[in-house]
Motif scaffolding. Structure first.
Motif, mmCIF file in Angstrom:
data_model
loop_
_atom_site.group_PDB
_atom_site.id
_atom_site.type_symbol
_atom_site.label_atom_id
_atom_site.label_comp_id
_atom_site.label_asym_id
_atom_site.label_seq_id
_atom_site.Cartn_x
_atom_site.Cartn_y
_atom_site.Cartn_z
ATOM 1 N N GLU A 89 -14.560 8.296 13.657
ATOM 2 C CA GLU A 89 -14.480 9.475 14.527
ATOM 3 C C GLU A 89 -15.334 9.320 15.793
ATOM 4 N N GLU A 141 -9.539 18.712 9.138
ATOM 5 C CA GLU A 141 -9.072 17.361 8.786
ATOM 6 C C GLU A 141 -7.763 17.381 7.985
ATOM 7 N N THR A 144 -5.317 16.931 10.811
ATOM 8 C CA THR A 144 -5.310 15.651 11.538
ATOM 9 C C THR A 144 -4.581 14.602 10.701
ATOM 10 N N GLU A 177 -6.630 8.483 11.103
ATOM 11 C CA GLU A 177 -6.738 9.845 10.548
ATOM 12 C C GLU A 177 -6.181 9.889 9.128
ATOM 13 N N HIS A 180 -8.715 8.063 6.633
ATOM 14 C CA HIS A 180 -9.883 8.842 6.165
ATOM 15 C C HIS A 180 -9.503 10.287 5.809
HETATM 16 FE FE LIG Z 1 -10.355 12.698 11.288
#
Ligand SMILES: [Fe+2]
Ligand SMILES: [Fe+2]
Length: 307
Positions: A89, A141, A144, A177, A180
């Motif tokens: 990130e 998240e 994402t 993305e 993770h």
């Molecule tokens: Fe992310």
């Protein structure tokens, strides 16, 4: 290179390995005529440009929250994943900031939106309780990694014919993305797992946050391109925004299930996106991930894959 040999060695699930790839993209070389960098879908180019305006500030917030929470997490493996997401990130934030500076140069009104997003995340960091911060990051998240899957699945429609640098930035970002995509969820579960209703509320809050931040920047860009004076373009732009938001919302429904985990989301499984698989293999084999030619990606899509 023999792409099939590399693919055969690849990990069977897209979240199995989180590799930090510190990439920089030459965003300044993109001229005003290519700001809407995808000829396949200028609306997607505008949407992704708009989405990215507040993203580096979220990514820096995520890095701070992960660093703060790391010592409280009682799983060594998860702490290693937290280190990896911090690395990924932090690199994303750098790359998006470069591209956003180019966008601000084209649409000066974006500067105040970006500054406001920076202030909002700084406020959140300074004043919100830890549970809120970890929950918000986990909620955010969710989208994402889902957007990562959706964009890679709709690659040809959205960016089949596009600027090789900015396309490369988005493919890199979306693959990572997804890689993770379960870390923030796992951190929330580790620290506050019993508060399931709170996790779900944070998913909804994050959705509203993403939609409103993106829409504000989208409006500036529609105005900047003069699309409000061109009804067809304006309708196409609003139509795209709405349909993408619906696709994302539909994909997020399993997130509200009782036994949900990102690794078992119906869109994220062993039947991996072939561009993501080929891209990872290509980068490992020394390919340049900051420049993605159309022919290169098309070849990945037609070559037979051996798992
Ligand atoms: Fe992310
Ligand atoms: Fe990111």
């Amino acid at each position: 290179m023999d792409i099939n040999a590399s693919l055969a060695d690849d990990h069977p699930h897209p979240m199995d390995a989180i590799l930090v790839r510190p990439l920089r993209f030459d965003a300044q070389r993109v001229g005003n005529e290519d700001i809407l960098w995808s000829k396949s879908s200028p609306e997607f180019a505008m949407f992704s440009n708009a989405l990215g305006i507040h993203v580096p500030w979220f990514e820096r917030f995520l890095v701070a929250v992960m660093r703060q929470s790391r010592e409280r997490v009682d799983s060594e493996r998860l702490r290693a994943d937290m280190k990896a997401i911090i690395g990924q990130e932090a690199n994303h934030a750098h790359a998006f900031e470069d591209w956003n500076n180019r966008l601000i140069n084209r649409y000066p009104q974006l500067k105040s939106l970006s500054d406001k997003a920076k202030r909002d995340f700084a406020q959140m960091q300074a004043h919100k309780p830890d549970q809120f911060k970890v929950g918000f990051v986990a909620g955010y998240e969710t989208f994402t990694f889902l957007a990562g899957l959706i964009i890679l699945d709709r690659y040809h429609e959205l960016m089949g014919d596009a600027d090789p640098t900015i396309r490369a930035l988005w493919v890199w970002h979306q693959v990572e993305e997804v890689e993770h995509g379960s870390v923030a969820f796992d951190v929330y579960q580790n620290l506050y797992g019993e508060k399931e209703w709170y996790r779900k509320a944070m998913v909804m809050l994050a959705a509203l946050h993403i939609i409103s931040e993106t829409f504000k920047a989208y409006h500036v860009m529609i105005k900047g391109e003069g699309w409000y004076r061109r009804p067809r373009r304006m309708l196409a732009a609003f139509g795209f925004f709405t349909s993408f938001a619906i696709d994302l919302f539909r994909s997020s429904l399993p997130v509200f299930g009782r036994r949900y985990h990102p690794r078992v989301h119906p869109r994220c499984n062993h039947d991996q996106n072939r561009i993501a698989v080929a891209w990872r293999a290509w980068v490992l084999a020394g390919g340049d991930p900051t420049h993605l030619e159309t022919a290169n990606v098309n070849k990945w899509c037609t070559d037979p894959i051996t798992h």
